[in-house]
Design a protein around this motif. Structure first.
Motif, PDB file in Angstrom:
ATOM      1  N   PHE A 103      34.830  35.770  37.974  1.00 65.33           N
ATOM      2  CA  PHE A 103      33.741  35.132  38.451  1.00 65.33           C
ATOM      3  C   PHE A 103      34.085  33.600  38.905  1.00 65.33           C
ATOM      4  O   PHE A 103      33.327  32.653  38.275  1.00 65.33           O
ATOM      5  N   ASP A 104      35.240  33.365  39.274  1.00 61.30           N
ATOM      6  CA  ASP A 104      35.778  31.847  39.501  1.00 61.30           C
ATOM      7  C   ASP A 104      36.928  31.757  40.461  1.00 61.30           C
ATOM      8  O   ASP A 104      37.122  32.834  41.066  1.00 61.30           O
ATOM      9  N   HIS A 105      37.193  30.517  41.099  1.00 64.90           N
ATOM     10  CA  HIS A 105      38.203  30.487  42.054  1.00 64.90           C
ATOM     11  C   HIS A 105      39.279  30.129  41.285  1.00 64.90           C
ATOM     12  O   HIS A 105      39.424  29.780  39.968  1.00 64.90           O
ATOM     13  N   SER A 106      40.737  30.731  41.947  1.00 63.98           N
ATOM     14  CA  SER A 106      41.886  30.554  41.139  1.00 63.98           C
ATOM     15  C   SER A 106      42.942  30.103  42.425  1.00 63.98           C
ATOM     16  O   SER A 106      42.662  30.091  43.607  1.00 63.98           O
ATOM     17  N   ALA A 107      44.129  29.839  41.958  1.00 59.87           N
ATOM     18  CA  ALA A 107      45.179  29.434  42.830  1.00 59.87           C
ATOM     19  C   ALA A 107      45.962  30.943  43.160  1.00 59.87           C
ATOM     20  O   ALA A 107      46.120  30.880  44.235  1.00 59.87           O
ATOM     21  N   THR A 108      46.407  31.557  42.462  1.00 61.46           N
ATOM     22  CA  THR A 108      46.892  32.787  42.917  1.00 61.46           C
ATOM     23  C   THR A 108      46.702  33.847  41.659  1.00 61.46           C
ATOM     24  O   THR A 108      46.512  33.638  40.582  1.00 61.46           O
ATOM     25  N   ILE A 109      46.845  35.060  42.153  1.00 61.29           N
ATOM     26  CA  ILE A 109      46.497  36.144  41.083  1.00 61.29           C
ATOM     27  C   ILE A 109      47.436  37.340  41.322  1.00 61.29           C
ATOM     28  O   ILE A 109      47.754  37.738  42.445  1.00 61.29           O
ATOM     29  N   THR A 110      48.311  37.802  40.660  1.00 60.86           N
ATOM     30  CA  THR A 110      48.863  39.099  40.609  1.00 60.86           C
ATOM     31  C   THR A 110      48.626  40.151  39.755  1.00 60.86           C
ATOM     32  O   THR A 110      48.251  39.719  38.691  1.00 60.86           O
ATOM     33  N   ILE A 111      48.373  41.163  40.202  1.00 60.32           N
ATOM     34  CA  ILE A 111      47.940  42.433  39.617  1.00 60.32           C
ATOM     35  C   ILE A 111      49.245  43.419  39.640  1.00 60.32           C
ATOM     36  O   ILE A 111      49.697  43.895  40.476  1.00 60.32           O
ATOM     37  N   ASP A 112      49.646  43.741  38.392  1.00 61.60           N
ATOM     38  CA  ASP A 112      50.861  44.694  38.095  1.00 61.60           C
ATOM     39  C   ASP A 112      50.532  45.797  37.304  1.00 61.60           C
ATOM     40  O   ASP A 112      49.658  45.757  36.285  1.00 61.60           O
ATOM     41  N   ASP A 113      51.137  46.940  37.709  1.00 56.40           N
ATOM     42  CA  ASP A 113      51.000  48.187  36.778  1.00 56.40           C
ATOM     43  C   ASP A 113      49.933  48.543  36.237  1.00 56.40           C
ATOM     44  O   ASP A 113      49.348  48.980  35.014  1.00 56.40           O
ATOM     45  N   CYS A 114      48.758  48.356  37.078  1.00 52.35           N
ATOM     46  CA  CYS A 114      47.399  48.835  36.916  1.00 52.35           C
ATOM     47  C   CYS A 114      46.833  50.137  37.380  1.00 52.35           C
ATOM     48  O   CYS A 114      47.346  50.685  38.472  1.00 52.35           O
TER      49      CYS A 114
END
Length: 379
Positions: A103-114
């Motif tokens: 519930f916040d803003h961010s610069a970049t997000i990576t999602i691995d092996d989920c």
């Protein structure tokens, strides 16, 4: 004859050297004192190290990398509350059967092996990159969206650029539908426009002949059926979440789905204090009359762009483009042009707008504007 100054007698001591004159004594005392001071200063300097220089980045709060990662979790509800990321990068990896809420803003997000996770991501200024993930349901708002080596993902998406999938199969997409109290502010902090959403314009980087790696979810797809609200025991239980299309921060658009009518209308708002509110008001008015919102764009225009897009109507619009970006909407349905012109006169009489004049010119208006907008945005 006397003189003004008489010599003082010099007493001799058998144990000491002859006494110096007063002047010689003063000079000697000064030299000794100066030497002592220099030595004291040298000792002080040697014993006390000089304080290091302070730079602006030294005064920033210390960051713990663990606060910006979720790793190796299973069967839990986790995430970050508003204000916890505040524009930083974030990483999610090796999670299984988790409900994840950012519930916040961010610069970049990576999602691995989920695997088998439900994920809600607040607005991301840069890219969201899924790699080697399977059975994921997610809500994502970002500048760039990309997947690689992923299988079976359902994505409710708001993406400013063209989404890209690579070596991925079973991908399904729908228009972003979500609301929480800080979401509008987070879109602004991330530099994203709620009107620039290319959720259905997917580019498959590795297509396979005879196979379809992606498709669109049903128009009836409800986001909370895919990503439920946080459970009552979680830290996010107090955050109010709504997912109805009418409450979504991002307008619900038809996207690349087939239009229900041959008649569309271009409706453009020029920059002002209430441009966003006016656009939302128009959408509500159109929905009440059963018209469908196909697409929206927010772009800046130069004088030559105005002439190319609006043709004979350009001269009366030039002064308004200097105030900021324009917001354009394509509405679809039988009789939509006449209805939009009536709405412009009745509801937005004091606002500068452009509305297609008739059904014959409306199709050209829509093509001219959105082709220009896509070129501006590199789509």
């Amino acid at each position: 004859m006397g003189c003004f100054f008489s010599k003082k007698s010099r007493r001799k001591s058998p144990d000491k050297e002859p006494a110096l004159s007063d002047i010689e004594e003063d000079a000697t005392n000064n030299i000794t004192a100066t030497s002592t001071d220099v030595n004291a200063t040298e000792i002080s300097t040697n014993n006390t190290e000089e304080a290091p220089k302070q730079y602006s980045w030294d005064k920033r709060p210390k960051v713990d990398p663990k606060d910006f990662m979720l790793t190796g979790l299973k069967d839990v509800t986790v995430g970050r509350s508003p204000g916890k990321l505040n524009g930083q990068q974030f990483v999610i990896q090796e999670c299984e059967n988790c409900n994840i809420y950012v519930f916040d803003h961010s610069a970049t997000i990576t999602i691995d092996d989920c695997v088998n996770c439900r994920i809600m991501l607040g607005p991301v200024k840069g890219s969201v990159f899924f790699r080697d993930c399977k059975d994921i349901k997610c809500v994502v708002a970002c500048q760039q969206f990309r997947t690689r080596d992923c299988k079976k993902m359902d994505v409710f998406l708001c993406c400013a650029t063209q989404p890209i999938i690579e070596s991925s199969t079973g991908m399904k997409f729908a228009c972003y539908q979500y609301y929480y109290p800080d979401l509008a502010f987070h879109f602004k902090d991330a530099g994203l426009s709620i009107f620039n959403n290319n959720w259905s314009n997917i580019h498959d980087f590795t297509p396979v002949s005879g196979e379809t790696n992606w498709s669109l979810l049903s128009e009836e797809a409800a986001v909370l059926d895919y990503i439920p609200v946080p459970d009552l025991e979680s830290e996010f239980k107090s955050i109010r979440i709504l997912a109805e299309a009418s409450r979504s921060i991002v307008p619900l658009t038809k996207g690349g789905r087939r239009k229900g009518s041959d008649e569309s209308c271009l409706f453009v708002f020029f920059a002002g204090d209430y441009t966003t509110a006016n656009a939302r008001k128009l959408i509500d008015e159109a929905n009440a009359k059963s018209f469908v919102l196909v697409q929206t764009k927010e772009v800046s225009m130069r004088p030559e762009d105005v002439h190319r897009v609006f043709g004979d109507s350009a001269d009366g619009l030039l002064e308004f483009i200097a105030k900021g970006a324009v917001v354009a909407l394509e509405l679809n349905g039988d009789g939509v042009v006449e209805a939009c012109r009536n709405i412009a006169n009745d509801v937005f009489s004091g606002t500068k707008v452009f509305v297609s004049e008739n059904k014959d010119s409306a199709s050209r208006d829509v093509d001219n504007f959105f082709n220009f907008a896509d070129m501006q945005m590199g789509l």
